[in-house]
Write a protein that holds these residues in place. Structure first.
Motif, PDB file in Angstrom:
ATOM      1  N   MET A   1       0.851  -1.170   0.000  1.00  0.00           N
ATOM      2  CA  MET A   1       0.000   0.000   0.000  1.00  0.00           C
ATOM      3  C   MET A   1       0.899   1.236   0.000  1.00  0.00           C
ATOM      4  O   MET A   1       1.769   1.384   0.842  1.00  0.00           O
ATOM      5  N   GLN A   2       0.664   2.099  -0.947  1.00  0.00           N
ATOM      6  CA  GLN A   2       1.435   3.336  -1.070  1.00  0.00           C
ATOM      7  C   GLN A   2       0.649   4.469  -0.416  1.00  0.00           C
ATOM      8  O   GLN A   2      -0.551   4.620  -0.654  1.00  0.00           O
ATOM      9  N   ILE A   3       1.322   5.272   0.420  1.00  0.00           N
ATOM     10  CA  ILE A   3       0.684   6.402   1.101  1.00  0.00           C
ATOM     11  C   ILE A   3       1.381   7.687   0.679  1.00  0.00           C
ATOM     12  O   ILE A   3       2.599   7.794   0.761  1.00  0.00           O
ATOM     13  N   GLN A   4       0.590   8.653   0.214  1.00  0.00           N
ATOM     14  CA  GLN A   4       1.117   9.934  -0.247  1.00  0.00           C
ATOM     15  C   GLN A   4       0.456  11.042   0.563  1.00  0.00           C
ATOM     16  O   GLN A   4      -0.768  11.078   0.689  1.00  0.00           O
ATOM     17  N   VAL A   5       1.264  11.969   1.106  1.00  0.00           N
ATOM     18  CA  VAL A   5       0.755  13.081   1.911  1.00  0.00           C
ATOM     19  C   VAL A   5       1.033  14.385   1.177  1.00  0.00           C
ATOM     20  O   VAL A   5       2.179  14.660   0.804  1.00  0.00           O
ATOM     21  N   ASN A   6      -0.017  15.181   0.956  1.00  0.00           N
ATOM     22  CA  ASN A   6       0.102  16.475   0.281  1.00  0.00           C
ATOM     23  C   ASN A   6      -0.411  17.569   1.208  1.00  0.00           C
ATOM     24  O   ASN A   6      -1.436  17.391   1.871  1.00  0.00           O
ATOM     25  N   THR A   7       0.287  18.715   1.238  1.00  0.00           N
ATOM     26  CA  THR A   7      -0.167  19.861   2.024  1.00  0.00           C
ATOM     27  C   THR A   7      -0.131  21.100   1.142  1.00  0.00           C
ATOM     28  O   THR A   7       0.643  21.177   0.189  1.00  0.00           O
ATOM     29  N   ASP A   8      -0.992  22.077   1.477  1.00  0.00           N
ATOM     30  CA  ASP A   8      -0.908  23.342   0.747  1.00  0.00           C
ATOM     31  C   ASP A   8       0.126  24.241   1.424  1.00  0.00           C
ATOM     32  O   ASP A   8       0.711  23.876   2.443  1.00  0.00           O
ATOM     33  N   HIS A   9       0.355  25.413   0.877  1.00  0.00           N
ATOM     34  CA  HIS A   9       1.411  26.290   1.386  1.00  0.00           C
ATOM     35  C   HIS A   9       1.093  26.885   2.760  1.00  0.00           C
ATOM     36  O   HIS A   9       1.967  27.434   3.407  1.00  0.00           O
ATOM     37  N   ASN A  10      -0.148  26.786   3.231  1.00  0.00           N
ATOM     38  CA  ASN A  10      -0.527  27.326   4.538  1.00  0.00           C
ATOM     39  C   ASN A  10      -0.314  26.342   5.686  1.00  0.00           C
ATOM     40  O   ASN A  10      -0.366  26.726   6.846  1.00  0.00           O
ATOM     41  N   ILE A  11      -0.128  25.073   5.381  1.00  0.00           N
ATOM     42  CA  ILE A  11       0.035  24.040   6.406  1.00  0.00           C
ATOM     43  C   ILE A  11       1.529  23.818   6.641  1.00  0.00           C
ATOM     44  O   ILE A  11       2.277  23.525   5.720  1.00  0.00           O
ATOM     45  N   HIS A  12       1.925  23.959   7.904  1.00  0.00           N
ATOM     46  CA  HIS A  12       3.328  23.777   8.271  1.00  0.00           C
ATOM     47  C   HIS A  12       3.468  22.489   9.073  1.00  0.00           C
ATOM     48  O   HIS A  12       2.662  22.197   9.926  1.00  0.00           O
ATOM     49  N   GLY A  13       4.459  21.737   8.810  1.00  0.00           N
ATOM     50  CA  GLY A  13       4.695  20.482   9.514  1.00  0.00           C
ATOM     51  C   GLY A  13       5.796  19.703   8.851  1.00  0.00           C
ATOM     52  O   GLY A  13       6.505  18.940   9.480  1.00  0.00           O
ATOM     53  N   GLY A  14       5.916  19.900   7.561  1.00  0.00           N
ATOM     54  CA  GLY A  14       7.002  19.296   6.802  1.00  0.00           C
ATOM     55  C   GLY A  14       7.075  17.787   6.889  1.00  0.00           C
ATOM     56  O   GLY A  14       6.071  17.084   6.905  1.00  0.00           O
ATOM     57  N   GLU A  15       8.310  17.311   6.958  1.00  0.00           N
ATOM     58  CA  GLU A  15       8.583  15.876   6.947  1.00  0.00           C
ATOM     59  C   GLU A  15       8.047  15.179   8.201  1.00  0.00           C
ATOM     60  O   GLU A  15       7.619  14.035   8.138  1.00  0.00           O
ATOM     61  N   GLY A  16       8.069  15.866   9.330  1.00  0.00           N
ATOM     62  CA  GLY A  16       7.557  15.269  10.571  1.00  0.00           C
ATOM     63  C   GLY A  16       6.079  14.950  10.478  1.00  0.00           C
ATOM     64  O   GLY A  16       5.625  13.886  10.912  1.00  0.00           O
ATOM     65  N   LEU A  17       5.300  15.857   9.913  1.00  0.00           N
ATOM     66  CA  LEU A  17       3.867  15.637   9.736  1.00  0.00           C
ATOM     67  C   LEU A  17       3.621  14.485   8.765  1.00  0.00           C
ATOM     68  O   LEU A  17       2.791  13.613   9.033  1.00  0.00           O
ATOM     69  N   ALA A  18       4.355  14.468   7.664  1.00  0.00           N
ATOM     70  CA  ALA A  18       4.186  13.397   6.676  1.00  0.00           C
ATOM     71  C   ALA A  18       4.543  12.034   7.265  1.00  0.00           C
ATOM     72  O   ALA A  18       3.850  11.039   7.023  1.00  0.00           O
ATOM     73  N   THR A  19       5.596  11.988   8.075  1.00  0.00           N
ATOM     74  CA  THR A  19       6.000  10.727   8.709  1.00  0.00           C
ATOM     75  C   THR A  19       4.943  10.251   9.696  1.00  0.00           C
ATOM     76  O   THR A  19       4.601   9.065   9.731  1.00  0.00           O
ATOM     77  N   TYR A  20       4.409  11.174  10.500  1.00  0.00           N
ATOM     78  CA  TYR A  20       3.371  10.824  11.471  1.00  0.00           C
ATOM     79  C   TYR A  20       2.133  10.271  10.767  1.00  0.00           C
ATOM     80  O   TYR A  20       1.601   9.219  11.141  1.00  0.00           O
ATOM     81  N   VAL A  21       1.656  10.963   9.722  1.00  0.00           N
ATOM     82  CA  VAL A  21       0.452  10.546   9.001  1.00  0.00           C
ATOM     83  C   VAL A  21       0.681   9.188   8.338  1.00  0.00           C
ATOM     84  O   VAL A  21      -0.167   8.289   8.422  1.00  0.00           O
ATOM     85  N   THR A  22       1.832   9.008   7.708  1.00  0.00           N
ATOM     86  CA  THR A  22       2.136   7.748   7.029  1.00  0.00           C
ATOM     87  C   THR A  22       2.171   6.580   8.011  1.00  0.00           C
ATOM     88  O   THR A  22       1.558   5.538   7.776  1.00  0.00           O
ATOM     89  N   THR A  23       2.861   6.758   9.125  1.00  0.00           N
ATOM     90  CA  THR A  23       2.964   5.701  10.136  1.00  0.00           C
ATOM     91  C   THR A  23       1.600   5.369  10.722  1.00  0.00           C
ATOM     92  O   THR A  23       1.239   4.199  10.889  1.00  0.00           O
ATOM     93  N   ASP A  24       0.821   6.404  11.045  1.00  0.00           N
ATOM     94  CA  ASP A  24      -0.505   6.190  11.637  1.00  0.00           C
ATOM     95  C   ASP A  24      -1.426   5.447  10.667  1.00  0.00           C
ATOM     96  O   ASP A  24      -2.130   4.510  11.066  1.00  0.00           O
TER      97      ASP A  24
END
Length: 128
Positions: A1-24
């Motif tokens: 299963m491939q998981i892709q995380v996209n954010t717009d320019h107003n959302i800050h979190g970077g790689e940490g947010l993407a890692t958290y969402v992917t792991t969860d």
């Protein structure tokens, strides 16, 4: 299963947010591992309102139409958590319908009785 995380320019979190969402998502959707091919997460600020965050999660089951859920909240974490919870409920329902039709086998797949005289007889009835 491939998981892709996209954010717009107003959302800050970077790689940490993407890692958290992917792991969860990997942990919470592991039971659908062979059934889901891809999951896309879109985090954004909704329509210029700084206190309204939106999370859209789209899951793509193999050979089926994609499933998408949306959740609005005041924080990115709340928006993601709400959308992930909704997705889990929707996928449970779709998976159960696809893999366990009405919860039991059809009568067409039951073996024939060994003694045709027993057809229609109740278990507690004495036999003559």
């Amino acid at each position: 299963m491939q998981i892709q995380v996209n954010t717009d320019h107003n959302i800050h979190g970077g790689e940490g947010l993407a890692t958290y969402v992917t792991t969860d998502l990997e942990n919470s959707l592991s039971r659908f591992g062979g059934w889901l091919t891809r999951v896309e997460v879109h985090l954004s600020e909704d329509g210029g309102k700084p206190d309204d965050k939106k999370c859209v999660i789209e899951a793509r089951p193999g050979g089926k139409q994609p499933v998408a859920v949306t959740h609005h909240a005041t924080t990115v974490d709340d928006a993601y958590t709400g959308a992930a919870h909704k997705l889990g409920r929707v996928l449970d329902s779709r998976y159960d319908r696809a893999h366990d039709h009405k919860g039991s086998d059809s009568i067409r797949h039951m073996p024939a009785p060994e003694d045709p005289g027993e057809v229609g007889a109740l278990e507690d009835e004495p036999r003559a």
